[in-house]
Design an enzyme around this catalytic site. Structure first.
Site, PDB file in Angstrom:
ATOM      1  CE  LYS A  47      38.610  42.527  47.330  1.00 15.03           C
ATOM      2  NZ  LYS A  47      37.598  41.744  47.656  1.00 15.03           N
ATOM      3  CD  GLN A  91      37.070  40.306  50.594  1.00 17.04           C
ATOM      4  OE1 GLN A  91      36.660  41.295  50.338  1.00 17.04           O
ATOM      5  NE2 GLN A  91      36.820  39.267  49.364  1.00 17.04           N
ATOM      6  CG  ASP A 114      33.080  44.385  44.717  1.00 12.98           C
ATOM      7  OD1 ASP A 114      33.874  44.073  44.132  1.00 12.98           O
ATOM      8  OD2 ASP A 114      32.406  43.547  45.689  1.00 12.98           O
TER       9      ASP A 114
END
Lengths: 277, 277
Positions: A47, A91, A114
């Site tokens: 990322k 995460q 997300d």
């Protein structure tokens, strides 16, 4: 025919890079890692690389497993209030002592790149513009690029996760597909997959889907990433299926790069909505 | 066998009535009506009757079609802040000049007894306790009463509304059913309905589902209410199907009374979470 996620995602990233080049202040994404996890380390590195390649600043905020939930929540609130931050994600997986859903719902829905907060999931179901989870969003962009129409299609999604299966269900329903979600408790999975015009598999089980389980001429989207002895395998037995379908995503190089591209896309989307722009 | 919503709902209402009888302050539900609509007038009257029969106070707040959205929003906020109010709902349909989703999302999610705010829809998808839309919630209670297990069952829902189809999809998925949503754009509807172990129809089309469209021995839930010349018809041709299925809901007397019972249930649920209790 291959649904080339690597190629399509690189086009999206190129567009994002060009757009960002005109910004005086750069967008910024923050990834929160709790505890240690080797697979997560790789994802975070990827990322970071992807962000830097298009001009997005990236920061990983790390908490030890021994941290208090309140400390993490306080940090999330600080990031929420920081106008320089345009995207926040946690995460996964996180250590069992923490409640992932609870933590995620502290993230400002506008910065929830997300698409996992209750509000963004509800907006998606309500067909209201919000942050959409990156993997299903990337799948939709991939289908769009190859002009695969969903109207009236029999779509079967195997896997009911909040990150992939459920949001993808809503996205495809909004595009007028007839959608079924199958999962571990489904009786006779093949009965469903065999009739799918479009089959999406997101369960994390190496080569679960074999030749006799797909419809001739269908579209197959493989979201699985299964690492066995250092080699990546999808949930679909690509080699045996390839000649029977009209479109299929490879693993790697299919859905994976699309997911990362949409993370950048969501970060810039919120950046443009913020006052900085 | 008939799934007797009238009988099951009266048991639920009896329980609610007994519970409320011990409360010193009564729960209160407010229904907001915007503009005039004869069908809505009947629904509102029925809700009022149901509330009073169990000891819930009921108020209908009326706005003319000529009202400003800001006035309605201000009233919603006032009701949100009023500790005496435990449930708020907006009677649909509302005049076209207003945005229903926008108005609904001003309701405090805790008082959103119709389960229509983005947050409650997201909570449902995330399997987090929240307010669940009354019709799908009532269907689940009815199936539960008759001990109809959903695990691994092939469930087909016809209709993708935010009030019924989509929340029911999540409720049934959470109970481990394999769930498909069909709708107006579905190609060959019969192909899906014919294989359904449990078929739910919620489209508002008189006798859409005929004998040749259902599976022998299946469970059929009819959510349709179609008023033709003063007579109520379901979406399912009850008489032709009745002998072929193991369970079926009648119209009226099936899902309808369950919906009203769950509205009372949701109001009391929030009452018990509030400080008054």
């Amino acid at each position: 025919m291959i649904l080339d996620g690597k190629m399509v995602s690189s086009k999206i990233r190129e567009d994002i890079k060009n757009e960002i080049s005109s910004f005086s202040i750069k967008p910024k994404l923050v990834d929160i890692q709790i505890g240690h996890n080797e697979a997560s380390d790789i994802y975070i590195k990827n990322k970071e690389k992807a962000c830097l390649s298009v001009g997005i600043e990236f920061e990983c905020v790390r908490f030890e497993e021994s941290s208090n939930e309140e400390d993490i929540v306080r940090k999330i609130e600080e990031l929420n209030n920081d106008k320089r931050i345009n995207g926040i994600l946690i995460q996964s997986p996180i250590p069992d002592k923490f409640d992932f859903k609870d933590l995620v719902n502290h993230i400002d829905p506008e910065k929830d790149v997300d698409g996992l907060t209750n509000i963004n999931i509800g907006k998606l179901a309500n067909n209201i513009d919000g942050m959409v989870s990156c993997t299903p969003f990337g799948i939709m962009k991939l289908l769009e690029y190859y002009e695969i129409d969903l109207t009236g299609k029999n779509v079967v999604i195997v896997g009911r996760s909040n990150l992939v299966g459920k949001p993808l269900f809503n996205l495809m329903l909004n595009k007028n597909a007839t959608v079924t979600i199958c999962h571990s408790k489904t009786v006779d999975l093949k009965l469903y997959t065999k009739n799918a015009d479009i089959l999406v598999v997101a369960v994390g089980s190496k080569h679960l889907i074999k030749e006799d389980m797909v419809k001739e001429g269908s579209v197959v989207i493989d979201v699985g990433i299964n690492r066995v002895d250092g080699v990546l395998y999808g949930d679909v037995d690509f080699n045996s299926i390839y000649e029977h379908v009209s479109y299929i995503t490879p693993v790697p190089g299919g859905v994976g790069p699309m997911t990362v591209a949409m993370l950048l896309y969501n970060t810039v989307k919120n950046y443009k909505k913020s006052n900085i722009f």
